[in-house]
Design an enzyme around this catalytic site. Sequence first.
Site, PDB file in Angstrom:
ATOM      1  N   HIS A 141     -37.614  66.249 -19.518  1.00 20.91           N
ATOM      2  CA  HIS A 141     -36.479  67.143 -19.761  1.00 20.91           C
ATOM      3  C   HIS A 141     -36.950  68.456 -20.394  1.00 20.91           C
ATOM      4  CE1 HIS A 141     -33.717  63.751 -19.123  1.00 20.91           C
ATOM      5  NE2 HIS A 141     -34.574  63.036 -19.835  1.00 20.91           N
ATOM      6  N   ASN A 197     -28.872  63.973 -29.965  1.00 22.26           N
ATOM      7  CA  ASN A 197     -28.926  63.153 -28.746  1.00 22.26           C
ATOM      8  C   ASN A 197     -27.780  63.521 -27.804  1.00 22.26           C
ATOM      9  OD1 ASN A 197     -29.026  60.897 -26.910  1.00 22.26           O
ATOM     10  ND2 ASN A 197     -30.126  59.777 -28.497  1.00 22.26           N
ATOM     11  N   GLN A 243     -39.217  52.988 -28.696  1.00 18.40           N
ATOM     12  CA  GLN A 243     -39.366  52.205 -27.458  1.00 18.40           C
ATOM     13  C   GLN A 243     -40.641  52.734 -26.805  1.00 18.40           C
ATOM     14  OE1 GLN A 243     -35.307  50.414 -26.571  1.00 18.40           O
ATOM     15  NE2 GLN A 243     -35.101  52.479 -25.787  1.00 18.40           N
ATOM     16  N   GLY A 280     -38.253  49.658 -22.845  1.00 16.75           N
ATOM     17  CA  GLY A 280     -37.012  50.418 -22.698  1.00 16.75           C
ATOM     18  C   GLY A 280     -37.180  51.925 -22.725  1.00 16.75           C
ATOM     19  N   GLN A 281     -38.419  52.419 -22.828  1.00 19.76           N
ATOM     20  CA  GLN A 281     -38.630  53.871 -22.875  1.00 19.76           C
ATOM     21  C   GLN A 281     -38.296  54.498 -21.528  1.00 19.76           C
ATOM     22  OE1 GLN A 281     -42.684  55.047 -23.757  1.00 19.76           O
ATOM     23  NE2 GLN A 281     -42.120  57.198 -24.070  1.00 19.76           N
ATOM     24  N   THR A 282     -37.433  55.515 -21.547  1.00 18.75           N
ATOM     25  CA  THR A 282     -37.087  56.226 -20.315  1.00 18.75           C
ATOM     26  C   THR A 282     -37.586  57.669 -20.338  1.00 18.75           C
ATOM     27  OG1 THR A 282     -34.932  56.834 -21.233  1.00 18.75           O
ATOM     28  CG2 THR A 282     -35.010  54.843 -19.866  1.00 18.75           C
ATOM     29  N   VAL A 283     -37.727  58.246 -21.516  1.00 19.50           N
ATOM     30  CA  VAL A 283     -38.234  59.614 -21.620  1.00 19.50           C
ATOM     31  C   VAL A 283     -39.725  59.540 -21.944  1.00 19.50           C
ATOM     32  CG1 VAL A 283     -38.093  61.803 -22.861  1.00 19.50           C
ATOM     33  CG2 VAL A 283     -35.998  60.550 -22.329  1.00 19.50           C
ATOM     34  N   HIS A 343     -42.103  60.809 -23.439  1.00 19.69           N
ATOM     35  CA  HIS A 343     -42.520  61.649 -24.569  1.00 19.69           C
ATOM     36  C   HIS A 343     -42.190  60.813 -25.804  1.00 19.69           C
ATOM     37  CE1 HIS A 343     -42.311  66.060 -26.251  1.00 19.69           C
ATOM     38  NE2 HIS A 343     -42.664  65.212 -27.227  1.00 19.69           N
ATOM     39  N   HIS A 402     -40.831  59.305 -28.999  1.00 20.55           N
ATOM     40  CA  HIS A 402     -39.701  59.711 -29.842  1.00 20.55           C
ATOM     41  C   HIS A 402     -39.260  58.556 -30.716  1.00 20.55           C
ATOM     42  CE1 HIS A 402     -38.265  58.447 -25.874  1.00 20.55           C
ATOM     43  NE2 HIS A 402     -37.209  57.918 -26.485  1.00 20.55           N
ATOM     44  N   HIS A 418     -36.133  56.997 -32.528  1.00 16.90           N
ATOM     45  CA  HIS A 418     -34.666  56.991 -32.614  1.00 16.90           C
ATOM     46  C   HIS A 418     -34.288  56.752 -34.076  1.00 16.90           C
ATOM     47  CE1 HIS A 418     -33.705  56.222 -28.230  1.00 16.90           C
ATOM     48  NE2 HIS A 418     -34.933  55.783 -28.239  1.00 16.90           N
TER      49      HIS A 418
HETATM   50  P1  AMP Z   1     -35.574  55.988 -24.536  1.00 17.73           P
HETATM   51  O1  AMP Z   1     -34.698  55.201 -23.611  1.00 17.73           O
HETATM   52  O2  AMP Z   1     -36.105  55.203 -25.719  1.00 17.73           O
HETATM   53  O3  AMP Z   1     -36.670  56.727 -23.813  1.00 17.73           O
HETATM   54  O4  AMP Z   1     -34.635  57.073 -25.208  1.00 17.73           O
HETATM   55  C1  AMP Z   1     -34.355  58.323 -24.659  1.00 17.73           C
HETATM   56  C2  AMP Z   1     -33.311  58.954 -25.533  1.00 17.73           C
HETATM   57  O5  AMP Z   1     -33.290  60.333 -25.261  1.00 17.73           O
HETATM   58  C3  AMP Z   1     -31.901  58.421 -25.290  1.00 17.73           C
HETATM   59  O6  AMP Z   1     -31.255  58.159 -26.521  1.00 17.73           O
HETATM   60  C4  AMP Z   1     -31.231  59.559 -24.520  1.00 17.73           C
HETATM   61  O7  AMP Z   1     -29.833  59.598 -24.730  1.00 17.73           O
HETATM   62  C5  AMP Z   1     -31.943  60.757 -25.097  1.00 17.73           C
HETATM   63  N1  AMP Z   1     -32.017  61.916 -24.226  1.00 17.73           N
HETATM   64  C6  AMP Z   1     -32.463  61.944 -22.942  1.00 17.73           C
HETATM   65  N2  AMP Z   1     -32.449  63.206 -22.474  1.00 17.73           N
HETATM   66  C7  AMP Z   1     -32.010  63.993 -23.475  1.00 17.73           C
HETATM   67  C8  AMP Z   1     -31.777  65.387 -23.593  1.00 17.73           C
HETATM   68  N3  AMP Z   1     -32.003  66.229 -22.580  1.00 17.73           N
HETATM   69  N4  AMP Z   1     -31.303  65.864 -24.767  1.00 17.73           N
HETATM   70  C9  AMP Z   1     -31.056  65.012 -25.796  1.00 17.73           C
HETATM   71  N5  AMP Z   1     -31.255  63.685 -25.745  1.00 17.73           N
HETATM   72  C10 AMP Z   1     -31.729  63.166 -24.601  1.00 17.73           C
END
Ligand code: AMP
Length: 169
Positions: A28, A47, A103, A109-112, A114, A116, A118
């Site tokens: 992102h 978030n 995550q 469960g990590q989707t981003v 990078h 981070h 929480h």
């Molecule tokens: P994870 O699933 O652990 O990778 O968490 C990704 C987190 O990033 C989730 O809480 C999403 O809601 C949040 N997220 C994803 N894209 C954005 C964004 N562009 N701006 C702010 N939060 C985001």
Amino acid sequence: MSNGSFVWEDQPRHPHQSAMATLRFGQHVVSATVVFLRSELSFAIVNRKPVLPGHVLVCPLRPAERLCDLRPDEVSDLFVTAQRVAGAIGKHYGAPSLTLAVQDGPEAGQTVQHVHVHLLPRHAGDFSRNDDVYTELQHHDRVESEEEAPFRSLPDMEREAAELRTYFT
Ligand code: AMP
């Protein structure tokens, strides 16, 4: 100490609008206006789909994917920043407790892509079973749930970021 590959970027919002500062959050690009704290090696953002009010994220400036990819100084700065943010959101949301979670990898469960942390303010009864927060973290930002609860608007996110910024001035 250098920030590695991190750069603030100036990108046009729209061909007819002026440039705005952005930064990379994995796949992102986020507006600097949703960042509420920057340290030497980390940043904190609100978030776009919080599991609970005040659910925010602390990330290294360098867009490393996994915790093991971070240098010791980045790990140290990340968690010192998370500790500062924990204090601010605890106060701001009147939360007696907090959940912190990383995550680390898709199977977790990590989707981003990078690293981070929480951070979620916690109150008695916010989930009927306390640890349901982890189930919700797993599913809250999945595309299939988007229709039920769309992402927050940018102005809403900017409002929260501005409020949280006041704790660090
Ligand atoms: P994870 O699933 O652990 O990778 O968490 C990704 C987190 O990033 C989730 O809480 C999403 O809601 C949040 N997220 C994803 N894209 C954005 C964004 N562009 N701006 C702010 N939060 C985001």
